[in-house]
Design an enzyme around this catalytic site. Sequence first.
Site, PDB file in Angstrom:
ATOM      1  N   ASP A  87      39.262  44.082  12.390  1.00 25.94           N
ATOM      2  CA  ASP A  87      38.795  42.922  13.152  1.00 25.94           C
ATOM      3  C   ASP A  87      37.983  42.005  12.235  1.00 25.94           C
ATOM      4  O   ASP A  87      36.976  42.428  11.664  1.00 25.94           O
ATOM      5  CB  ASP A  87      37.917  43.381  14.321  1.00 25.94           C
ATOM      6  CG  ASP A  87      37.463  42.190  15.153  1.00 25.94           C
ATOM      7  OD1 ASP A  87      38.298  41.662  15.909  1.00 25.94           O
ATOM      8  OD2 ASP A  87      36.292  41.765  15.017  1.00 25.94           O
ATOM      9  N   TYR A  92      32.314  35.381   9.737  1.00 23.32           N
ATOM     10  CA  TYR A  92      31.711  36.530   9.035  1.00 23.32           C
ATOM     11  C   TYR A  92      31.619  36.261   7.524  1.00 23.32           C
ATOM     12  O   TYR A  92      30.957  37.013   6.804  1.00 23.32           O
ATOM     13  CB  TYR A  92      32.515  37.818   9.295  1.00 23.32           C
ATOM     14  CG  TYR A  92      32.649  38.221  10.744  1.00 23.32           C
ATOM     15  CD1 TYR A  92      31.823  37.693  11.733  1.00 23.32           C
ATOM     16  CD2 TYR A  92      33.621  39.138  11.143  1.00 23.32           C
ATOM     17  CE1 TYR A  92      31.970  38.051  13.059  1.00 23.32           C
ATOM     18  CE2 TYR A  92      33.763  39.510  12.473  1.00 23.32           C
ATOM     19  CZ  TYR A  92      32.944  38.961  13.425  1.00 23.32           C
ATOM     20  OH  TYR A  92      33.091  39.324  14.747  1.00 23.32           O
ATOM     21  N   LYS A 121      39.241  34.960  14.136  1.00 20.77           N
ATOM     22  CA  LYS A 121      38.688  34.178  15.254  1.00 20.77           C
ATOM     23  C   LYS A 121      38.371  32.751  14.835  1.00 20.77           C
ATOM     24  O   LYS A 121      37.888  32.513  13.729  1.00 20.77           O
ATOM     25  CB  LYS A 121      37.407  34.855  15.779  1.00 20.77           C
ATOM     26  CG  LYS A 121      37.592  36.339  16.074  1.00 20.77           C
ATOM     27  CD  LYS A 121      36.394  36.988  16.736  1.00 20.77           C
ATOM     28  CE  LYS A 121      36.536  38.496  16.727  1.00 20.77           C
ATOM     29  NZ  LYS A 121      36.054  39.140  15.485  1.00 20.77           N
ATOM     30  N   HIS A 154      36.342  32.354  19.450  1.00 20.81           N
ATOM     31  CA  HIS A 154      35.224  33.279  19.230  1.00 20.81           C
ATOM     32  C   HIS A 154      34.166  33.223  20.344  1.00 20.81           C
ATOM     33  O   HIS A 154      33.637  34.247  20.757  1.00 20.81           O
ATOM     34  CB  HIS A 154      34.584  32.974  17.866  1.00 20.81           C
ATOM     35  CG  HIS A 154      33.892  34.137  17.246  1.00 20.81           C
ATOM     36  ND1 HIS A 154      33.883  34.371  15.896  1.00 20.81           N
ATOM     37  CD2 HIS A 154      33.181  35.145  17.786  1.00 20.81           C
ATOM     38  CE1 HIS A 154      33.209  35.467  15.635  1.00 20.81           C
ATOM     39  NE2 HIS A 154      32.759  35.957  16.765  1.00 20.81           N
TER      40      HIS A 154
END
Length: 354
Positions: A87, A92, A121, A154
């Site tokens: 994931d 990130y 996302k 997201h």
Amino acid sequence: MANTVPIHDFSNVTELNEEQKRQLSELERAQGVASDAGYRIVAPQPTAKLLSGYTIPLVGLGTWKSAKGEVGAAVATALRAGYRHIDCARIYQNEHEVGEALAAVLAEGVVKREEVFITSKLWNTDHDPARVEAACRKSMEDLRVSYLDLYLMHWPVTGTPGPEVQPPLADTWAAMEQLVDKGLVRTIGVSNFSAKKLEALMARARIQPAVNQVEAHPYWRNEELRSWCAARGVHLTAYSPLGSPDSAAVIGRAADVPSPLKDETVAAVAAELGKSPAQVLIRWAVQRGTSVLPKSVNPQRIAANLEVLVGGWQLAPEQVARLDALPVQRRMVDGSFWVDARGPYRSTAELWDE
Ligand code: A2P
């Protein structure tokens, strides 16, 4: 150990050459992961069938907060330990290194691309329909994949202050549907959506959202949303399944918030089964039919977290019932960072429609 080893730029290659493989194994050795570590095949794995017709393996590796310099080794370790679901997300800020590791492992020839379920996302600042495809392509390029298995919106948040979400979520969704039409993405879904927001989106959707990825663990079971989604065929993915102990500082949560990893009942069930509290929490999520994304950058914990699928053990109904009755119920990721007096969410209650 974060950021002590330089990360090499492999962005222009699809397959690593010998020198790049050597650099990657050096990186892994420096982080205590043997590059010649054997592969563990954990098969068959439990999966869920999505509305898109594709299947999602129930246990995946989470990568939020996995630092650059650590995340690549974590992903390589996970794939070699048997994980087939990673994931990711653009926000990130580590997708490039995830892509390096994925390419390195795929080049070893044991794991094939089509066996790995890769999620990314769309970030809040890319909701403008004109930006959606470029954002998706950037994640694909960093992850070095020719398609994504799953692409999620997201948050139901764009960052534009005002009474309504701007651009409207349905407009962003229409642009995400085109990613499916173009073959860039197999399945599309959302994350952090309440039933109310999901219902509004579904009413406008040409391609139904197949997944809602939200926080879920015995201290925030999110059962009403889970059953609402289940009744409509929307698969629930549980993030922060261990209670996200490493996010307190990142999102400003009080450090003394109780943790399911330290819960007495979880510990008792773990002792009864000869398992760890983390394994009990992950197994609980699997037995609920959700997919679950334990994050770790530690090789032993990465392997142990997938062990919930090995050995034919499970929580007895009576043990599940004890976890389903834990009185502490609170979000660890409460979304308060999106609250803005100018709207559209003037309180967390408005964000979550509670
Ligand atoms: P680490 O990455 O050092 O292993 P969540 O998945 O709920 O977001 O939780 C992630 C946090 O839990 C990280 O701090 C991670 O640390 C830690 N963690 C991951 N696996 C385990 C485990 N098996 N036992 C205890 N802590 C774990």
